[in-house]
Design an enzyme around this catalytic site. Sequence first.
Site, PDB file in Angstrom:
ATOM      1  N   TYR A  62       0.873  -1.180   0.000  1.00 14.78           N
ATOM      2  CA  TYR A  62       0.000   0.000   0.000  1.00 14.78           C
ATOM      3  C   TYR A  62       0.910   1.230   0.000  1.00 14.78           C
ATOM      4  O   TYR A  62       1.536   1.557   0.998  1.00 14.78           O
ATOM      5  CB  TYR A  62      -0.892   0.033   1.232  1.00 14.78           C
ATOM      6  CG  TYR A  62      -1.926  -1.061   1.326  1.00 14.78           C
ATOM      7  CD1 TYR A  62      -2.296  -1.820   0.222  1.00 14.78           C
ATOM      8  CD2 TYR A  62      -2.559  -1.323   2.544  1.00 14.78           C
ATOM      9  CE1 TYR A  62      -3.244  -2.818   0.319  1.00 14.78           C
ATOM     10  CE2 TYR A  62      -3.524  -2.317   2.653  1.00 14.78           C
ATOM     11  CZ  TYR A  62      -3.848  -3.061   1.546  1.00 14.78           C
ATOM     12  OH  TYR A  62      -4.799  -4.049   1.654  1.00 14.78           O
ATOM     13  N   PRO A 214     -15.972  -4.568   2.640  1.00 12.30           N
ATOM     14  CA  PRO A 214     -17.223  -4.856   3.367  1.00 12.30           C
ATOM     15  C   PRO A 214     -18.342  -3.875   3.050  1.00 12.30           C
ATOM     16  O   PRO A 214     -19.515  -4.181   3.273  1.00 12.30           O
ATOM     17  CB  PRO A 214     -16.800  -4.751   4.836  1.00 12.30           C
ATOM     18  CG  PRO A 214     -15.631  -3.821   4.829  1.00 12.30           C
ATOM     19  CD  PRO A 214     -14.896  -4.126   3.554  1.00 12.30           C
ATOM     20  N   GLY A 217     -16.382  -1.478  -1.531  1.00 14.11           N
ATOM     21  CA  GLY A 217     -15.131  -1.063  -2.161  1.00 14.11           C
ATOM     22  C   GLY A 217     -15.300   0.198  -2.983  1.00 14.11           C
ATOM     23  O   GLY A 217     -15.872   1.189  -2.525  1.00 14.11           O
ATOM     24  N   PRO A 220     -19.664   1.751  -3.830  1.00 14.16           N
ATOM     25  CA  PRO A 220     -20.379   1.597  -2.554  1.00 14.16           C
ATOM     26  C   PRO A 220     -21.708   0.873  -2.713  1.00 14.16           C
ATOM     27  O   PRO A 220     -22.406   1.009  -3.730  1.00 14.16           O
ATOM     28  CB  PRO A 220     -20.590   3.044  -2.101  1.00 14.16           C
ATOM     29  CG  PRO A 220     -19.469   3.805  -2.749  1.00 14.16           C
ATOM     30  CD  PRO A 220     -19.269   3.134  -4.080  1.00 14.16           C
TER      31      PRO A 220
END
Length: 292
Positions: A62, A214, A217, A220
Amino acid sequence: MTTTPSGTFRLGTRSVKRLGYGAMQLAGPGVFGPPRDRAAALAVLREAVARGVDHIDTSDFYGPHVTNQLIREALHPYPDGLVIVTKVGAVRGDDASWNPAFTAADLTRAVHDNLRNLGVPALDVVNLRVIMGSDHGPAEGSIEAPFTALAELQRQGLIRHLGVSNATPAQVAEARGIAEIVCVQNHYNIVHRADDALIDELARLGIAYVPFFPLGGFTPLQSSILSEVAAELSATPMQVALAWLLRRAPNILLIPGTSSVAHLHENLHAADLELADEAFGRLDAIGRTQTG
């Protein structure tokens, strides 16, 4: 009956609160480069821990390196009980592409990068991020060689616990045949329900399941039923989507990400929502409709 989806679940040798924090959004656009606001990113991490979060998900790809360096700056020396979960198996190209890095040398380098950037002598949990298909979604293929390489690094004392990410049920079984795994991190939410059977199997085995995306991603979640239940509970649709996941199975650990302290507070309040059986059933039907 109403249920408050709180409590803890085992992650390796520790029990963690079921609502954690995912650090991916702390990097720049496209999870590449530095954050837009470094001070705000550090503030989110510190506030998460201050609010009782004891499970942070990250990766050295990341940024690359950005989120791990932020975590170290914000939180080191780490408080007792904080579990930091990272993942390996990919590298970033100069064009921000996500590329497989599955050789033993790749994985060894990645583990040492994580150790250095997080400032720890051993990593709490390392997930092998499986990249097989061209679209980077789950795809069949043996993970014996890379997972065996990680198991060797575990034997050397550099990794405490292992897991897999973006893995098929067959790959989960293959990994379990090589070394003990403590978590599976896959794409799952109230709409994307391909792992329903896997979640239930892992619950029986006492293995944590950690959904990524959840809240949908980059797209939405949107559902009239979700919005209706949220209005009835005076909550946001995203809070309800998280509450549904917490009630879906006791082994689900959540890692919603954000770069905003206000949004962090909103996510954490999802653990306090009470879903009646009727509301849970209506929400559950969203996924059955989508997958059926």
